[in-house]
Scaffold this motif. Sequence first.
Motif, PDB file in Angstrom:
ATOM      1  N   SER A 329       0.810  -1.216   0.000  1.00 31.30           N
ATOM      2  CA  SER A 329       0.000   0.000   0.000  1.00 31.30           C
ATOM      3  C   SER A 329       0.844   1.267   0.000  1.00 31.30           C
ATOM      4  O   SER A 329       1.815   1.379   0.750  1.00 31.30           O
ATOM      5  N   HIS A 345      -1.733   9.845  -5.577  1.00 28.43           N
ATOM      6  CA  HIS A 345      -1.811   8.540  -6.230  1.00 28.43           C
ATOM      7  C   HIS A 345      -2.155   7.485  -5.171  1.00 28.43           C
ATOM      8  O   HIS A 345      -1.349   7.196  -4.283  1.00 28.43           O
ATOM      9  N   ASP A 346      -3.338   6.953  -5.270  1.00 27.70           N
ATOM     10  CA  ASP A 346      -3.851   6.004  -4.272  1.00 27.70           C
ATOM     11  C   ASP A 346      -3.607   4.577  -4.732  1.00 27.70           C
ATOM     12  O   ASP A 346      -4.198   4.110  -5.712  1.00 27.70           O
ATOM     13  N   ARG A 347      -2.715   3.875  -4.022  1.00 26.32           N
ATOM     14  CA  ARG A 347      -2.425   2.468  -4.305  1.00 26.32           C
ATOM     15  C   ARG A 347      -2.568   1.647  -3.019  1.00 26.32           C
ATOM     16  O   ARG A 347      -1.797   0.743  -2.756  1.00 26.32           O
ATOM     17  N   ARG A 353      -7.823   1.890  -7.242  1.00 21.65           N
ATOM     18  CA  ARG A 353      -6.586   2.493  -7.745  1.00 21.65           C
ATOM     19  C   ARG A 353      -6.959   3.719  -8.557  1.00 21.65           C
ATOM     20  O   ARG A 353      -7.577   3.626  -9.617  1.00 21.65           O
ATOM     21  N   GLU A 448      -5.654   6.371 -15.827  1.00 24.99           N
ATOM     22  CA  GLU A 448      -6.327   6.120 -14.572  1.00 24.99           C
ATOM     23  C   GLU A 448      -7.310   7.233 -14.243  1.00 24.99           C
ATOM     24  O   GLU A 448      -7.125   8.386 -14.604  1.00 24.99           O
TER      25      GLU A 448
END
Length: 452
Positions: A329, A345-347, A353, A448
């Motif tokens: 994460s 940036h969300d991982r 995502r 994305e």
Amino acid sequence: MWCAARGYALPALLTHIDAGTAPADVPGLCWWDGQESRANEESRRTVAPADIPSPDYDLWQQAIDASPIAEYVHPKLVVEGARGCWWGEKHHCTFCGLNGSAMTFRAKPGNRLWDEVDRLVRRHRILDIVTVDNIIDMAYFKDFLPLAADSDWDLRMHYEVKSNLTAEQLELLARAGSVHIQPGIESLGNRALDLMDKGVSGSRNIRTLRECENHSLTCSWNYLYGFPGETDQDYASVIDQMPALVHLQPPGGAHRIQLERFSPNFANPALGFPQRRPAEMYRHVYDLPEDQLADLVYLFDTPPAGIGGGTEARLKAAARDWYTGHPASTLVLEQPAGDETLLVHDRRHGWPRRTHRLTGWHAAALRHLEAGRTRSALHRLLTADGNPPTGAELNAWLGEAVALGLLFDDGRSYVSLPTWHVPVRSVERAQAPDGTAGGASGTPDNGEKAAE
């Protein structure tokens, strides 16, 4: 027959042994005077750290060098700069029994400590340093740590610290070679932290976890619960927000506190632990009546206090999920050169995502909240920036940002969650709890979804 002495008593005892004289003047010593048992009055004087000699590990080094398994041993040098706890002198954490009756904080001068570390590193050619201080001397940020940072040694140090350090102080710790800290976070809920008398808020603890990621500091901590006076409601919001924290370093687990001798909880039964008995594990070691055992042991069993049942189960499950989801994460902040736009940036494991794009006062608000702010303080800052939102607009954005996992709300203030770079981790790619491969990179995929 001689019993143990401590502090300045041991050198005095050795002098008497060497001279063959009676140790009647050695403070705190229990001894046999012929057939009569004597107990000298104990001194209240503590040992000044400057009087403690540098450790001598030469015999240990010889044993390591001669060992047939030396190649499998990864030794560390243990040093001590300070004793006692400067926070505990003012606000003794209610659950903590460390330091016993010698809470008074005292520390070696920073240049003296650095001379010891430098000598030991040169003599033993070992760069791993473990400090055994209960809490770092804040003066070390002005002397010891800069000396370590300016040295040529690629040190790997461990330090115990308080969780209210600034980003600049954490950066200096990292630059000085501290790779592992234990900041005593204990909880993310304000009510529990107040009951502990920790002197920090949940948002401040989140900020510490975030800055540890920013400066590649490994952070060890446990989530503690079971404080008299806490309620299920005190934990509801924190548990609900734990999935948003999965990119930050997780607790080792959620654990109910035990009653420790010397702690305020032990000394004052009115704090909520009037019933206590020696912890069950001691019965496997000592075959003694319970009243005698109670005079010896450090840990005690008590009836459970605070939360239990479903809330306890939810807290433990959330801590486990955080632990297992963390390696794969990241939540990384990016500001393109020459642009006021912020990209997040969300991982994170368990989250879509995506990349969040923030502009205008939304971007400014996220930056202001890196330090943690109340709603009213944030509004004043945005007003000073020249283009403030209305109160309703700010409330709506704060609620949305918490729901998106970009902010943490401790009920008093908000703090931003994204880090400024992909943190350094020992495993570049980790297996996510759902069995999928989780990337450690925070680089967004092409095409994305962008979210305002």
